[in-house]
Design a protein around this motif. Sequence first.
Motif, PDB file in Angstrom:
ATOM      1  N   SER A   1       0.974  -1.301  -0.033  1.00  0.00           N
ATOM      2  CA  SER A   1      -0.113  -0.009   0.055  1.00  0.00           C
ATOM      3  C   SER A   1       0.786   1.173   0.062  1.00  0.00           C
ATOM      4  O   SER A   1       0.450   2.159  -0.976  1.00  0.00           O
ATOM      5  N   GLU A   2       1.830   1.117   0.758  1.00  0.00           N
ATOM      6  CA  GLU A   2       2.810   2.274   0.673  1.00  0.00           C
ATOM      7  C   GLU A   2       3.562   2.542  -0.724  1.00  0.00           C
ATOM      8  O   GLU A   2       3.675   3.751  -1.003  1.00  0.00           O
ATOM      9  N   GLN A   3       3.913   1.340  -1.136  1.00  0.00           N
ATOM     10  CA  GLN A   3       4.403   1.511  -2.620  1.00  0.00           C
ATOM     11  C   GLN A   3       3.562   2.117  -3.495  1.00  0.00           C
ATOM     12  O   GLN A   3       3.967   2.941  -4.349  1.00  0.00           O
ATOM     13  N   GLN A   4       2.279   2.038  -3.514  1.00  0.00           N
ATOM     14  CA  GLN A   4       1.318   2.295  -4.413  1.00  0.00           C
ATOM     15  C   GLN A   4       1.166   3.815  -4.126  1.00  0.00           C
ATOM     16  O   GLN A   4       0.906   4.530  -5.015  1.00  0.00           O
ATOM     17  N   LYS A   5       1.322   4.242  -2.973  1.00  0.00           N
ATOM     18  CA  LYS A   5       1.110   5.664  -2.671  1.00  0.00           C
ATOM     19  C   LYS A   5       2.296   6.428  -3.310  1.00  0.00           C
ATOM     20  O   LYS A   5       2.100   7.553  -3.695  1.00  0.00           O
ATOM     21  N   ILE A   6       3.480   5.718  -3.167  1.00  0.00           N
ATOM     22  CA  ILE A   6       4.703   6.403  -3.450  1.00  0.00           C
ATOM     23  C   ILE A   6       4.416   6.594  -5.287  1.00  0.00           C
ATOM     24  O   ILE A   6       4.657   7.658  -5.746  1.00  0.00           O
ATOM     25  N   GLU A   7       4.032   5.522  -5.904  1.00  0.00           N
ATOM     26  CA  GLU A   7       3.893   5.447  -7.182  1.00  0.00           C
ATOM     27  C   GLU A   7       2.869   6.427  -7.694  1.00  0.00           C
ATOM     28  O   GLU A   7       2.962   7.287  -8.780  1.00  0.00           O
ATOM     29  N   THR A   8       1.750   6.820  -6.813  1.00  0.00           N
ATOM     30  CA  THR A   8       0.712   7.698  -7.290  1.00  0.00           C
ATOM     31  C   THR A   8       1.514   9.307  -7.271  1.00  0.00           C
ATOM     32  O   THR A   8       0.951  10.013  -8.199  1.00  0.00           O
ATOM     33  N   HIS A   9       2.359   9.475  -6.481  1.00  0.00           N
ATOM     34  CA  HIS A   9       2.804  11.018  -6.434  1.00  0.00           C
ATOM     35  C   HIS A   9       4.343  10.851  -6.974  1.00  0.00           C
ATOM     36  O   HIS A   9       4.849  12.081  -6.913  1.00  0.00           O
TER      37      HIS A   9
END
Length: 390
Positions: A197-205
């Motif tokens: 979930s943290e990786q997906q958040k990083i990829e979003t920004h």
Amino acid sequence: MPRTRKYDGVVYRRAGTKIWWIRYRDRKGIARRESSQTADWEEANKKLRERLLARDANLLEVIRKGETLTYVQWANSFLENYSKPPMRAEGTHQANERCVKHLKAAFGATRLADVTADSIDIYLRERLRDRVTVKTKLGYKQLGIVKSTTVHQEFRVLRRMLNVAVRKKLLAVNPCSCVEFPVAVKGLFRPHYVAWSEQQKIETHAPQYLRNVVRIITETGLRIYKELISMRKDQLDLQNAIVWIPDSKTPNGTAEVPLTSLAIEAFKNQMAISGEGPYLFPSDLNPTGHLKKLKTVWTKTLRRAKIPYFRIYDLRSAYATRLSAGGVADEWVTQLLRQSDAQVFKRYSQMKLLMKREALEKLNRRANEMAAVGEADAFSTAPLCTEVLQ
């Protein structure tokens, strides 16, 4: 015919001295005489045997050179031959130079063979009491005490220098192996576990190229600067789902790396935005070069995603941890990381405990009760049958 010699070497005393001398012949048959530096006959014989073994192994000249070599001479040779690119990255070489500057001040004219565990321990304790000195327009100014992580880096550089000296037969053993760092170093070698979930958040920004970097590292475990951002397009074979790494940090790193479907998708996305140049991650400042740094864009991305800072290199640790948590044997994880030493794998997978804690959060403490209820419901809804007894 020449007369056969009865002894390979002898131990003797010169007139008027208590120190034992040794005499032997080298591989060319030339007689060598030297002091054993001891008044103990057994120690002198031990040194003679060491000399004869070195002669038979064709290492005599190397060992004799190591006994006269000073630390400054070896430090200069190390920086020139074992620290500069392509042996090590430019940033690593600069860090080595900074550390060696302090090490030279302590061990400068000392013979390399005279650098002992006690002298290293004294150096570390004195450095931990030193204060940072900076140069200003008004002169030199002293700031706070040197951080323990800075001193530990100097200790690691010294340990590597002496390890190379041992491999070159200039030293018998590395004295750093007998030294324990005086203080605990907080946060050292503690990788950050990147949750999905943290990786997906990083990829979003993240910008598109950094999004591809994050996805590739967590799916392949490639080293960021040495292997990924300097990669050329002709190293990719997406049809066979592999990428060729011709140059790496370690000899085991030179290999073909298999790709997952997510990694292939990320590579295709990067190929689409990389332009006509030969590099997969071209530089905006140099049309013929490749990207050099990611620290600034990585820091800004974490800030936008409101995630506490951690090193981008920890994405490689996340790759190892996910493999291990998925049930892959440690030996295979070491192979996939392309590491020669299985002990290094432990550093990358230290955060498995965090994943275990995440699993414990899913613990259902009413599982037995639910099973009992389920059985009761099944019994109540099952069709009834009677048996007639004859």
